[in-house]
Design an enzyme around this catalytic site. Sequence first.
Site, PDB file in Angstrom:
ATOM      1  N   HIS A  58      -9.504   1.039   5.061  1.00 25.37           N
ATOM      2  CA  HIS A  58      -8.020   1.390   5.980  1.00 25.37           C
ATOM      3  C   HIS A  58      -8.331   2.185   7.067  1.00 25.37           C
ATOM      4  O   HIS A  58      -9.057   3.114   6.876  1.00 25.37           O
ATOM      5  CB  HIS A  58      -7.084   1.851   4.799  1.00 25.37           C
ATOM      6  CG  HIS A  58      -5.802   1.974   5.314  1.00 25.37           C
ATOM      7  ND1 HIS A  58      -5.398   2.680   6.413  1.00 25.37           N
ATOM      8  CD2 HIS A  58      -4.626   0.942   5.092  1.00 25.37           C
ATOM      9  CE1 HIS A  58      -3.995   2.328   6.659  1.00 25.37           C
ATOM     10  NE2 HIS A  58      -3.555   1.403   5.945  1.00 25.37           N
ATOM     11  N   GLU A  93      -5.045  -4.613  10.597  1.00 24.74           N
ATOM     12  CA  GLU A  93      -4.019  -3.790  10.774  1.00 24.74           C
ATOM     13  C   GLU A  93      -4.103  -3.014  11.961  1.00 24.74           C
ATOM     14  O   GLU A  93      -5.214  -2.030  12.349  1.00 24.74           O
ATOM     15  CB  GLU A  93      -3.977  -2.684   9.834  1.00 24.74           C
ATOM     16  CG  GLU A  93      -3.758  -3.293   8.434  1.00 24.74           C
ATOM     17  CD  GLU A  93      -3.226  -2.286   7.191  1.00 24.74           C
ATOM     18  OE1 GLU A  93      -1.947  -2.680   6.734  1.00 24.74           O
ATOM     19  OE2 GLU A  93      -3.790  -1.263   7.154  1.00 24.74           O
ATOM     20  N   ASN A  95       0.816  -1.303   0.014  1.00 23.86           N
ATOM     21  CA  ASN A  95       0.002   0.000  -0.109  1.00 23.86           C
ATOM     22  C   ASN A  95       0.800   1.337   0.027  1.00 23.86           C
ATOM     23  O   ASN A  95       1.443   1.421   0.939  1.00 23.86           O
ATOM     24  CB  ASN A  95      -0.908  -0.122   1.206  1.00 23.86           C
ATOM     25  CG  ASN A  95      -1.626   1.153   1.491  1.00 23.86           C
ATOM     26  OD1 ASN A  95      -1.864   2.075   0.572  1.00 23.86           O
ATOM     27  ND2 ASN A  95      -2.364   1.341   2.501  1.00 23.86           N
ATOM     28  N   GLU A 118      -6.804   4.845   7.979  1.00 24.83           N
ATOM     29  CA  GLU A 118      -6.436   6.106   7.516  1.00 24.83           C
ATOM     30  C   GLU A 118      -7.629   6.627   6.998  1.00 24.83           C
ATOM     31  O   GLU A 118      -7.966   7.837   6.956  1.00 24.83           O
ATOM     32  CB  GLU A 118      -5.229   6.395   6.733  1.00 24.83           C
ATOM     33  CG  GLU A 118      -4.061   5.907   7.758  1.00 24.83           C
ATOM     34  CD  GLU A 118      -2.713   5.325   6.919  1.00 24.83           C
ATOM     35  OE1 GLU A 118      -2.688   5.502   5.392  1.00 24.83           O
ATOM     36  OE2 GLU A 118      -1.695   4.934   7.617  1.00 24.83           O
ATOM     37  N   SER A 160       3.898  -2.080  10.196  1.00 27.95           N
ATOM     38  CA  SER A 160       5.198  -2.270  10.410  1.00 27.95           C
ATOM     39  C   SER A 160       5.870  -3.584   9.922  1.00 27.95           C
ATOM     40  O   SER A 160       6.792  -4.082  10.774  1.00 27.95           O
ATOM     41  CB  SER A 160       5.497  -1.998  11.867  1.00 27.95           C
ATOM     42  OG  SER A 160       5.478  -0.578  12.267  1.00 27.95           O
ATOM     43  N   LYS A 203       0.075   4.332  -0.117  1.00 25.41           N
ATOM     44  CA  LYS A 203      -0.480   5.515   0.360  1.00 25.41           C
ATOM     45  C   LYS A 203      -0.445   6.470  -0.620  1.00 25.41           C
ATOM     46  O   LYS A 203      -0.231   6.601  -1.756  1.00 25.41           O
ATOM     47  CB  LYS A 203      -0.003   5.495   1.672  1.00 25.41           C
ATOM     48  CG  LYS A 203      -0.028   4.448   2.619  1.00 25.41           C
ATOM     49  CD  LYS A 203       0.181   4.557   4.160  1.00 25.41           C
ATOM     50  CE  LYS A 203      -0.141   3.184   4.815  1.00 25.41           C
ATOM     51  NZ  LYS A 203       0.039   3.287   6.209  1.00 25.41           N
ATOM     52  N   GLY A 242       3.082   2.313  10.755  1.00 23.99           N
ATOM     53  CA  GLY A 242       4.123   3.482  10.563  1.00 23.99           C
ATOM     54  C   GLY A 242       4.753   3.666  12.022  1.00 23.99           C
ATOM     55  O   GLY A 242       5.699   4.627  12.015  1.00 23.99           O
TER      56      GLY A 242
HETATM   57  P1  13P Z   1       3.300   0.532   7.500  1.00 24.03           P
HETATM   58  O1  13P Z   1       3.802  -0.881   6.984  1.00 24.03           O
HETATM   59  O2  13P Z   1       4.136   1.668   7.045  1.00 24.03           O
HETATM   60  O3  13P Z   1       3.352   0.279   9.117  1.00 24.03           O
HETATM   61  O4  13P Z   1       1.877   0.726   7.283  1.00 24.03           O
HETATM   62  C1  13P Z   1       0.744  -0.322   7.231  1.00 24.03           C
HETATM   63  C2  13P Z   1      -0.438  -0.058   6.335  1.00 24.03           C
HETATM   64  O5  13P Z   1      -1.260   0.906   6.718  1.00 24.03           O
HETATM   65  C3  13P Z   1      -0.437  -0.798   5.286  1.00 24.03           C
HETATM   66  O6  13P Z   1      -1.896  -0.572   4.652  1.00 24.03           O
END
Ligand code: 13P
Length: 251
Positions: A98, A168, A11, A100, A213, A13, A174
């Site tokens: 997601h 997640e 992803n 976010e 992560s 982002k 992150g």
């Molecule tokens: P990270 O791997 O940067 O922690 O992000 C995970 C994520 O949100 C994937 O959709």
Amino acid sequence: MNKRRPLIAGNWKMNGLAADGAALAKAVADKARAGAPPCELLVCPPFTLIDRAIAAVKGSPVAVGGQDCHAAVSGAHTGDVAAEMLKDLGCAYVIVGHSERRADHGETDAVVKAKAEAALRAGLVAIVCVGETEAERDAGRTEAVVARQVKGSLPAGATPANLVVAYEPVWAIGTGRTPTPADAQAVHARIRAELKDLIGEAADAVRLLYGGSVKPSNAKELMAQADIDGALVGGAALKAEDFWGIVQAYA
Ligand code: 13P
């Protein structure tokens, strides 16, 4: 024996300009072309890079997906993109719900469910994301929250062929922190049990991804868990070497 074919999904982002996106997709595709990958591979660029990514992975085993879609087929929804538009470009998957999106855009389980149903309507595989916040985890509510999200976000007509669920934990995204593999496995097992209630024995064939992560150094241990069938990778998916290092968890 686990009969589910693992999926490693990147992803991206909101990252990458035209040249970076094309180069990253090409680098992943080149690695995949060089040897039969041990799992299914997917990259999910921002909307602006999907076309270029699709051109770059052509003829390779790498699939391309969107990071979100609108529930409607078309209409007055400024700034949104329909699942049918993603399908039309050549996408095979779309991520919905997601954390976010849930946090930044107030997406509820009902909204996520409608988006997942749009994905299925368009012939895309929906990757439905769920996960608890740190406060929910500290309050001992992880499994209850995740179960509620699965129940509320699952599209009607879900099958192992059109649904992937990504767990997640919000606090692991992150941050460099991850649950222990055993803790992650426990939540995945709970998700599968919840799916069994909803779609019956077919739940055994639905792929459940872990995200938060994931990096080359922790992927193998996480992916070795019985109910973890791959990863949804954020930061580490922005470097082809790291993404490929995660794929090696299945080598
Ligand atoms: P990270 O791997 O940067 O922690 O992000 C995970 C994520 O949100 C994937 O959709």
